[in-house]
Design a protein around this motif. Structure first.
Motif, PDB file in Angstrom:
ATOM      1  N   PRO A 126       0.799  -1.070  -0.119  1.00 25.24           N
ATOM      2  CA  PRO A 126      -0.090  -0.117  -0.100  1.00 25.24           C
ATOM      3  C   PRO A 126       0.703   1.183  -0.261  1.00 25.24           C
ATOM      4  CG  PRO A 126       0.194  -0.815   2.139  1.00 25.24           C
ATOM      5  CD  PRO A 126       0.762  -1.852   1.145  1.00 25.24           C
ATOM      6  N   ILE A 127       0.156   2.255  -0.312  1.00 27.53           N
ATOM      7  CA  ILE A 127       0.797   3.812  -0.163  1.00 27.53           C
ATOM      8  C   ILE A 127       0.684   4.310   0.888  1.00 27.53           C
ATOM      9  CG2 ILE A 127       0.924   5.815  -1.373  1.00 27.53           C
ATOM     10  CD1 ILE A 127       0.088   4.972  -4.053  1.00 27.53           C
ATOM     11  N   HIS A 128       1.745   4.345   1.720  1.00 24.23           N
ATOM     12  CA  HIS A 128       1.622   5.057   3.081  1.00 24.23           C
ATOM     13  C   HIS A 128       2.257   6.288   3.414  1.00 24.23           C
ATOM     14  CE1 HIS A 128       0.494   0.974   5.627  1.00 24.23           C
ATOM     15  NE2 HIS A 128      -0.420   1.337   4.908  1.00 24.23           N
ATOM     16  N   ALA A 129       2.968   6.699   2.430  1.00 26.47           N
ATOM     17  CA  ALA A 129       3.536   8.227   2.458  1.00 26.47           C
ATOM     18  C   ALA A 129       3.303   8.843   0.820  1.00 26.47           C
ATOM     19  CB  ALA A 129       4.743   7.989   2.731  1.00 26.47           C
ATOM     20  N   PHE A 130       3.031  10.073   0.993  1.00 24.36           N
ATOM     21  CA  PHE A 130       2.883  10.586  -0.225  1.00 24.36           C
ATOM     22  C   PHE A 130       3.356  12.232  -0.105  1.00 24.36           C
ATOM     23  CE2 PHE A 130       0.752  13.696  -2.769  1.00 24.36           C
ATOM     24  CZ  PHE A 130       0.733  13.394  -4.137  1.00 24.36           C
TER      25      PHE A 130
ATOM     26  N   THR B 262       6.455  11.939  -4.356  1.00 23.71           N
ATOM     27  CA  THR B 262       7.095  10.935  -4.172  1.00 23.71           C
ATOM     28  C   THR B 262       6.329  10.047  -3.227  1.00 23.71           C
ATOM     29  OG1 THR B 262       9.338  12.270  -3.979  1.00 23.71           O
ATOM     30  CG2 THR B 262       9.243  10.381  -2.620  1.00 23.71           C
ATOM     31  N   VAL B 263       6.248   8.794  -3.457  1.00 23.19           N
ATOM     32  CA  VAL B 263       5.461   7.687  -2.808  1.00 23.19           C
ATOM     33  C   VAL B 263       6.307   6.522  -2.306  1.00 23.19           C
ATOM     34  CG1 VAL B 263       3.142   8.459  -4.136  1.00 23.19           C
ATOM     35  CG2 VAL B 263       4.842   6.545  -5.087  1.00 23.19           C
ATOM     36  N   ALA B 264       5.672   6.130  -1.279  1.00 23.12           N
ATOM     37  CA  ALA B 264       6.371   5.150  -0.347  1.00 23.12           C
ATOM     38  C   ALA B 264       5.582   4.279   0.542  1.00 23.12           C
ATOM     39  CB  ALA B 264       7.605   5.619   0.458  1.00 23.12           C
ATOM     40  N   GLY B 265       6.075   3.142   0.918  1.00 20.37           N
ATOM     41  CA  GLY B 265       5.116   2.349   1.848  1.00 20.37           C
ATOM     42  C   GLY B 265       5.986   1.061   2.131  1.00 20.37           C
ATOM     43  N   PRO B 266       5.266   0.302   2.903  1.00 19.65           N
ATOM     44  CA  PRO B 266       5.881  -1.166   3.071  1.00 19.65           C
ATOM     45  C   PRO B 266       5.383  -1.890   2.024  1.00 19.65           C
ATOM     46  CG  PRO B 266       3.747  -0.815   4.479  1.00 19.65           C
ATOM     47  CD  PRO B 266       4.099   0.376   3.585  1.00 19.65           C
ATOM     48  N   ASP B 267       5.764  -3.354   2.129  1.00 18.60           N
ATOM     49  CA  ASP B 267       5.268  -4.304   1.259  1.00 18.60           C
ATOM     50  C   ASP B 267       3.886  -4.872   2.135  1.00 18.60           C
ATOM     51  OD1 ASP B 267       6.559  -6.118   3.247  1.00 18.60           O
ATOM     52  OD2 ASP B 267       6.380  -7.810   1.457  1.00 18.60           O
ATOM     53  N   ASP B 268       3.256  -5.789   1.405  1.00 18.95           N
ATOM     54  CA  ASP B 268       2.008  -6.369   2.088  1.00 18.95           C
ATOM     55  C   ASP B 268       1.901  -7.362   3.361  1.00 18.95           C
ATOM     56  OD1 ASP B 268      -0.091  -5.205   0.204  1.00 18.95           O
ATOM     57  OD2 ASP B 268       0.412  -6.351  -1.377  1.00 18.95           O
ATOM     58  N   THR B 269       3.293  -7.789   3.519  1.00 18.13           N
ATOM     59  CA  THR B 269       3.579  -8.419   4.852  1.00 18.13           C
ATOM     60  C   THR B 269       3.541  -7.493   6.030  1.00 18.13           C
ATOM     61  OG1 THR B 269       5.546  -9.578   3.436  1.00 18.13           O
ATOM     62  CG2 THR B 269       5.535  -9.657   5.723  1.00 18.13           C
ATOM     63  N   ILE B 270       3.368  -6.167   5.835  1.00 18.59           N
ATOM     64  CA  ILE B 270       3.075  -5.362   6.820  1.00 18.59           C
ATOM     65  C   ILE B 270       1.704  -5.789   7.647  1.00 18.59           C
ATOM     66  CG2 ILE B 270       1.556  -3.713   5.544  1.00 18.59           C
ATOM     67  CD1 ILE B 270       3.971  -2.750   8.383  1.00 18.59           C
ATOM     68  N   HIS B 271       0.668  -6.374   6.959  1.00 14.81           N
ATOM     69  CA  HIS B 271      -0.530  -6.717   7.540  1.00 14.81           C
ATOM     70  C   HIS B 271      -0.291  -7.929   8.681  1.00 14.81           C
ATOM     71  CE1 HIS B 271      -2.570  -4.343   4.688  1.00 14.81           C
ATOM     72  NE2 HIS B 271      -1.855  -5.144   3.575  1.00 14.81           N
TER      73      HIS B 271
END
Length: 410
Positions: A77-81, A94-103
């Motif tokens: 998911p996009i968690h920072a924009f 600039t977009v950033a985020g974790p991978d889906d393993t974050i869940h």
């Protein structure tokens, strides 16, 4: 050799449906971690099309899917924009985020995941001398706490669990109580060597079709086929470090004292168990550690099995730390994503020491329009990565730091 078009970036919506592809990015950074949460970040032109795909207003709850050589490396998911305009009139997102393993990292193991938190019927989520394989137990944890088998309020929309292939071992006995699902998965994976010579289980949550899927895979022994050395011309720079173990003897305290004081000394003694692990790198050094496993009832029929697993896990994580960071040079014979992957056992030839034969723990891929692809790999024991920062959450590079890196690499 690598072609920038070998990396494809797709955009998904909140329902995990692919809604577009972007290729006008100026930089992409992927930090892939073995059995941990990975991270990604991207700089891209601020165009109306990209605004509709990537901004919180244009695509709320959206995310990205990264493919290399046609295979999905990670998704998340996009968690920072962020938005940035330069003095030259340039505009970029600039977009950033974790991978889906974050869940898995964001979900706790409830003692009784079938019921609401105010209706828990048991004190611990417990498995006793299970006849199920490690992989099956891992997938059960995910299914019951955030997958299709979870109660409605905890169910992660779009998440499915891959069918088990019965990898790992049987005979597990363990208890969990509000640890994160990720912590339990990591522990179970490291306790399940498979094959001869042994490999290990890897896991991740990743985009699959129009949803996300929890997957378990087998790492591979590539010591003979994936060898890195300056002599072979596939290592640009390298640095390695060896650190003494933090423990080679573990004292486990099981059960709970009913009465304190000297009169209870015999009961206390019955509840202490000692385990040792030989260390050949630093002989003669014998650090000790105490592990509180009060949740284990020492009178239970599977107490010994539970104690063995907890001790093995504690001493594994505390073992001698051996790690090497290197900038590899992809060759036709050895390329990440084709010839080796996260968790695989590889060989690195280093000066002043025997060749290091350990797992690939982390791979950082940075692609820029100016410099092409840069790869940095960390190979070593689990203690190598866990000592960089403490705790599964702190292992992550913060999204802010990744954004700052992007800004300073203009």
């Amino acid at each position: 050799m690598f072609n920038p078009r070998d990396l494809q970036v797709y955009v998904r919506n909140s329902s995990h449906q692919i809604v577009g592809q972007v290729d006008d990015f100026t930089q992409v950074q992927l930090v892939l971690r073995y059995n941990a949460v990975s991270n990604w970040s991207m700089q891209i032109s601020a165009t109306p099309r990209n605004a509709a795909l990537l901004t919180p207003a244009g695509n709320p709850g959206g995310g990205l899917v990264f493919k290399l050589y046609g295979t999905t490396l990670l998704s998340g998911p996009i968690h920072a924009f962020g938005f940035d305009s330069g003095p030259d009139g340039s505009k970029k997102f600039t977009v950033a985020g974790p991978d889906d393993t974050i869940h898995a990292a964001a979900t706790l193991i409830w003692p009784d995941p079938a019921h609401a938190i105010d209706s828990q019927a048991t004190a611990y989520y417990a498995v006793t001398n299970s006849t199920a394989y490690t992989e099956t137990l891992m997938k059960n944890l995910v299914n019951l706490n955030l997958g299709p088998g979870a109660i409605a309020m905890r169910r992660k929309s779009g998440l499915t669990v891959q069918a088990s292939s019965n990898r790992g071992k049987t005979g597990h006995s363990f208890t969990y109580r509000f640890e994160t699902v990720l912590e339990a998965l990591t522990e179970l994976a490291r306790l399940a060597p498979i094959g001869t010579p042994p490999g290990y289980l890897g896991f991740r949550i990743v985009q699959q079709g129009t949803g996300i899927e929890f997957q378990v895979y087998s790492t591979r022994d590539r010591k003979d086929t994936a060898t890195f050395s300056e002599g072979r011309g596939n290592v640009i720079t390298s640095a390695y470090e060896v650190k003494a173990p933090t423990a080679v003897y573990a004292v486990l305290g099981a059960g709970r004292d009913a009465v304190a004081g000297a009169a209870n000394s015999a009961v206390v003694a019955k509840e202490l168990f000692g385990y040792s692990r030989a260390d050949t790198v630093f002989p003669g050094y014998r650090p000790e550690v105490f592990v509180d496993v009060g949740e284990i009832d020492p009178t239970a029929t599977d107490a010994q099995a539970q104690l063995d697993e907890k001790a093995q896990d504690a001493l594994y994580a505390a073992a001698t730390s051996i790690g090497i960071s290197m900038d590899p040079q992809d060759t036709e014979q050895l390329t990440f994503g084709k010839d080796y992957f996260l968790g695989d056992l590889v060989t690195v030839v280093v000066p002043y020491a025997d060749p290091i034969q350990e797992q690939v723990r982390e791979v950082e891929l940075t692609l820029t329009a100016q410099d092409g692809l840069k790869t940095e790999i960390t190979v070593g024991t689990e203690a190598t990565t866990s000592r960089k920062t403490s705790g599964s959450t702190k292992r992550l590079n913060s999204l802010f730091d990744m954004l700052q890196k992007l800004k300073t690499r203009k």
